[in-house]
Design an enzyme around this catalytic site. Structure first.
Site, short mmCIF file in Angstrom:
data_model
loop_
_atom_site.label_atom_id
_atom_site.label_comp_id
_atom_site.label_asym_id
_atom_site.label_seq_id
_atom_site.Cartn_x
_atom_site.Cartn_y
_atom_site.Cartn_z
N SER A 1 1.07 -1.24 -0.31
CA SER A 1 0.08 -0.26 0.56
C SER A 1 0.64 0.98 0.32
O SER A 1 2.03 1.14 0.69
CB SER A 1 -0.98 -0.27 1.10
OG SER A 1 -1.59 1.04 1.56
N TYR B 1 -1.76 -0.13 10.51
CA TYR B 1 -1.73 -0.99 9.00
C TYR B 1 -0.56 -0.66 8.07
O TYR B 1 0.11 -0.89 7.18
CB TYR B 1 -2.53 -0.51 8.82
CG TYR B 1 -2.83 -0.80 6.89
CD1 TYR B 1 -3.90 -1.79 6.57
CD2 TYR B 1 -3.22 -0.35 6.41
CE1 TYR B 1 -3.58 -2.34 5.30
CE2 TYR B 1 -3.05 0.08 4.49
CZ TYR B 1 -3.42 -1.53 4.62
OH TYR B 1 -3.74 -1.08 3.00
#
Length: 298
Positions: free
Chosen positions: A136, A149
């Site tokens: 990501s 995250y």
């Protein structure tokens, strides 16, 4: 280049898009899911080649069973590719983040990726296949309240770099995909996770972070509206698996490209100010408890 490929986390979203896209391109796809309902839905959309396998990246027995099943199916031909896509999002302020939730975030997004890679590497080596990790842009630049995250995706960047060098003698390519916001059910899941987390945190969380959490909710809603299609991510995965010279990193989406440039070019303090302004975060600490209902999600 086609052949057999394993994709984890293929129930919905990016994983399902990758499974169906690669299936259409002629790959023999082994799509890892955890629920029978998701397996049925995926099989209904794919070709007869698409095989759904039960695979939970947080369960070592599930991983070894899946690896044995795939090995029996592909034989000496091995695997052309492994797409480590499975992952979750655990949101919340680090100060009050429940440690079991943090451990679960890292167990699935980091340890699980390593466990799956270890299990399938012999099949990858047999075919001189490729590994694609689903990272990501959060793995290059963290934002408030997604620290857990982002930490997992930063870790995946490091694992990808190390693995790429370690496997180079066998000609095994290792790439990482770095999308920004993608239009998938993960948004709805994240909101539900945030709501559950907020119900469990101490009352002082709302005293300290109510305004910032509300700003994040609005920023997330804006990002969702501008999210890229999961098919765009699937195309990047296809390139990583088939190109004569695959990239080591694939930045997918306008938002991701802007954040990648900021992470590389903009000094930390300046970047902090830009992020805070863009997200409309509070400039000063709260002087009084918020009114009821101000710290809600959804």
């Amino acid at each position: 280049m086609t052949g057999s490929v394993v994709i984890t986390g293929a129930s919905t979203g990016i994983g399902a898009a990758c499974a169906l896209h690669l299936d259409q391109k002629g790959f023999r796809v082994f799509a890892g899911v955890r629920k029978q309902a998701d397996a049925d839905a995926l099989k209904a959309q794919g070709s007869p080649r698409l095989t759904v396998i039960s695979l939970d990246v947080a369960d070592t027995l599930s991983i070894s069973t899946a690896a044995s099943a795939v090995a029996g199916a592909v034989g000496a031909a091995g695997l052309a590719g492994l797409v480590n896509n499975a992952g979750i999002v655990v949101p919340g302020p680090i100060e009050f983040l429940p440690l079991p939730d943090l451990r679960r975030q890292l167990e699935i997004n980091v340890v699980g990726q390593v466990a799956v890679t270890q299990a399938f590497l012999p099949l990858i080596r047999a075919a001189r296949g490729r590994i694609v990790n689903m990272g990501s842009i959060a793995g290059r630049m963290a934002t408030p309240f997604t620290g857990a995250y982002a930490a997992s995706k930063f870790a995946l960047e490091a694992l990808t770099d190390a693995l790429r060098l370690e496997l180079a003698p066998w000609g095994i390519s290792v790439s990482i995909i770095e999308p920004g916001a993608v239009a998938t059910p993960i948004w709805e899941k994240s909101v539900k996770n945030a709501e559950a987390m907020l119900r469990a945190v101490p009352p002082e969380t709302f005293v300290l972070y109510a305004e910032a959490i509300e700003a994040l909710r609005k920023a997330a809603a804006h990002s969702e509206k501008n999210a890229v299609s999961p098919v765009d991510v699937a195309r990047a995965v296809e390139h990583a698996l088939t190109a004569p010279r695959p990239k080591t990193r694939y930045v997918v989406g306008r938002e991701a490209k802007i954040r990648a440039a900021m992470a590389f070019l903009v000094p930390d303090r300046v970047r902090d100010k830009l992020v805070a302004k863009a997200m409309r975060l509070p400039k000063t600490a709260p002087s009084a408890p918020p009114k009821a209902g101000e710290a809600t999600w959804g």
